[in-house]
Design an enzyme around this catalytic site. Structure first.
Site, PDB file in Angstrom:
ATOM      1  N   LYS A 273      35.408  42.784  30.257  1.00  0.00           N
ATOM      2  CA  LYS A 273      36.221  43.990  30.518  1.00  0.00           C
ATOM      3  C   LYS A 273      36.171  45.044  29.626  1.00  0.00           C
ATOM      4  CE  LYS A 273      39.503  41.543  33.584  1.00  0.00           C
ATOM      5  NZ  LYS A 273      41.113  41.194  34.073  1.00  0.00           N
TER       6      LYS A 273
ATOM      7  N   TYR B   6      38.304  43.636  43.591  1.00  0.00           N
ATOM      8  CA  TYR B   6      39.426  43.184  43.436  1.00  0.00           C
ATOM      9  C   TYR B   6      40.219  43.331  44.756  1.00  0.00           C
ATOM     10  CZ  TYR B   6      39.437  42.370  38.373  1.00  0.00           C
ATOM     11  OH  TYR B   6      39.383  41.882  37.107  1.00  0.00           O
TER      12      TYR B   6
ATOM     13  N   ASN C  35      43.001  42.117  29.422  1.00  0.00           N
ATOM     14  CA  ASN C  35      42.975  40.696  28.819  1.00  0.00           C
ATOM     15  C   ASN C  35      41.436  40.272  28.637  1.00  0.00           C
ATOM     16  OD1 ASN C  35      42.105  40.601  31.763  1.00  0.00           O
ATOM     17  ND2 ASN C  35      43.739  39.207  32.437  1.00  0.00           N
TER      18      ASN C  35
ATOM     19  N   HIS D 177      37.245  38.502  32.970  1.00  0.00           N
ATOM     20  CA  HIS D 177      37.313  37.895  34.154  1.00  0.00           C
ATOM     21  C   HIS D 177      36.628  36.744  34.516  1.00  0.00           C
ATOM     22  CE1 HIS D 177      37.649  37.881  38.844  1.00  0.00           C
ATOM     23  NE2 HIS D 177      36.348  37.512  38.704  1.00  0.00           N
TER      24      HIS D 177
ATOM     25  N   GLU E 145      31.847  36.699  44.727  1.00  0.00           N
ATOM     26  CA  GLU E 145      31.632  37.622  43.576  1.00  0.00           C
ATOM     27  C   GLU E 145      30.360  37.737  42.936  1.00  0.00           C
ATOM     28  OE1 GLU E 145      36.402  36.862  42.252  1.00  0.00           O
ATOM     29  OE2 GLU E 145      34.575  36.214  40.725  1.00  0.00           O
TER      30      GLU E 145
HETATM   31  P1  ADP Z   1      42.831  35.926  36.471  1.00  0.00           P
HETATM   32  O1  ADP Z   1      42.107  37.244  35.974  1.00  0.00           O
HETATM   33  O2  ADP Z   1      43.244  35.015  35.343  1.00  0.00           O
HETATM   34  O3  ADP Z   1      42.287  35.406  37.454  1.00  0.00           O
HETATM   35  P2  ADP Z   1      44.501  37.364  38.672  1.00  0.00           P
HETATM   36  O4  ADP Z   1      43.336  37.004  39.457  1.00  0.00           O
HETATM   37  O5  ADP Z   1      45.877  36.577  38.899  1.00  0.00           O
HETATM   38  O6  ADP Z   1      44.065  36.612  36.957  1.00  0.00           O
HETATM   39  O7  ADP Z   1      44.788  38.861  38.321  1.00  0.00           O
HETATM   40  C1  ADP Z   1      43.450  39.484  38.093  1.00  0.00           C
HETATM   41  C2  ADP Z   1      43.783  40.381  37.006  1.00  0.00           C
HETATM   42  O8  ADP Z   1      44.902  41.520  37.347  1.00  0.00           O
HETATM   43  C3  ADP Z   1      44.152  40.078  35.834  1.00  0.00           C
HETATM   44  O9  ADP Z   1      43.122  39.564  34.914  1.00  0.00           O
HETATM   45  C4  ADP Z   1      44.929  40.913  35.206  1.00  0.00           C
HETATM   46  O10 ADP Z   1      44.052  42.027  34.611  1.00  0.00           O
HETATM   47  C5  ADP Z   1      45.630  41.794  36.531  1.00  0.00           C
HETATM   48  N1  ADP Z   1      46.798  41.193  36.321  1.00  0.00           N
HETATM   49  C6  ADP Z   1      47.352  40.201  37.018  1.00  0.00           C
HETATM   50  N2  ADP Z   1      48.764  39.747  36.865  1.00  0.00           N
HETATM   51  C7  ADP Z   1      49.082  41.111  36.322  1.00  0.00           C
HETATM   52  C8  ADP Z   1      50.519  41.560  36.210  1.00  0.00           C
HETATM   53  N3  ADP Z   1      51.670  40.741  36.343  1.00  0.00           N
HETATM   54  N4  ADP Z   1      50.581  42.689  35.636  1.00  0.00           N
HETATM   55  C9  ADP Z   1      49.416  43.310  35.374  1.00  0.00           C
HETATM   56  N5  ADP Z   1      48.194  43.261  35.601  1.00  0.00           N
HETATM   57  C10 ADP Z   1      48.058  41.988  36.070  1.00  0.00           C
HETATM   58 MG    MG Z   2      41.696  35.961  39.393  1.00  0.00          MG
END
Ligand code: ADP
Ligand code: MG
Length: 141
Positions: free
Chosen positions: A11, A51, A114, A117, A128
């Site tokens: 990212k 997304y 974070n 992905h 994807e």
């Molecule tokens: P992952 O990336 O671990 O699969 P998710 O699919 O649940 O997580 O969420 C997609 C992305 O959305 C996350 O990587 C993060 O960047 C963002 N995200 C998820 N939950 C939150 C939250 N509560 N607040 C802000 N951003 C979030």
């Molecule tokens: Mg996810």
């Protein structure tokens, strides 16, 4: 276990920190190969489409804004158990909860920024990978 492919994105926060190579080394050191890769600045509609499953979530707008804030490194990773292996290497979504030694624990600052992905299941991996690498069949290797 089977040879699988999964979609990985480094990212904008991790690209800006100049740790693309360090993150890719984690994959390579753990038996994952890069089957396809492209560095790209996503458009808003590309990020929204990617997304789309999170469209209704309160953080969707901020997530899209963040994902288009700078270039990303998009990769298809290939290897035994690639989908779960990548998720384990990534660590928890919230880096504060991620296991020590995981990519998010080591390179990420917050749940928004974070670092990486990774596809979460075979079905999402197929969708994807097709989204970003339409010519790379998920069945051929
Ligand atoms: P992952 O990336 O671990 O699969 P998710 O699919 O649940 O997580 O969420 C997609 C992305 O959305 C996350 O990587 C993060 O960047 C963002 N995200 C998820 N939950 C939150 C939250 N509560 N607040 C802000 N951003 C979030
Ligand atoms: Mg996810």
């Amino acid at each position: 276990m089977a040879v699988e492919r999964t979609l990985s994105i480094i990212k904008p926060d991790a690209v800006a920190k100049n740790v693309i190579g360090k993150i890719i080394s984690r994959f390579e050191d753990n038996g994952l190969k890069i089957a396809a890769a492209r560095m790209q600045l996503l458009s808003q509609s590309e990020a929204e489409g990617f997304y789309a499953v999170h469209r209704e979530r309160p953080f969707f707008g901020d997530l899209v804004k963040f994902m288009i804030s700078g270039p990303v490194m998009i990769m298809a990773l290939e290897g035994e158990d690639a989908i779960l292996k990548n998720r384990a290497l990534m660590g928890a979504t919230d880096p504060r909860k991620a296991e020590p030694g995981t990519i998010r624990a080591d390179f990420a600052e917050s749940i928004d920024a974070n670092a990486v992905h990774g596809s979460d299941a075979p079905e999402t991996a197929a969708v994807e990978i097709a989204y970003f690498f339409p010519s790379l069949s998920v069945y051929s290797r």
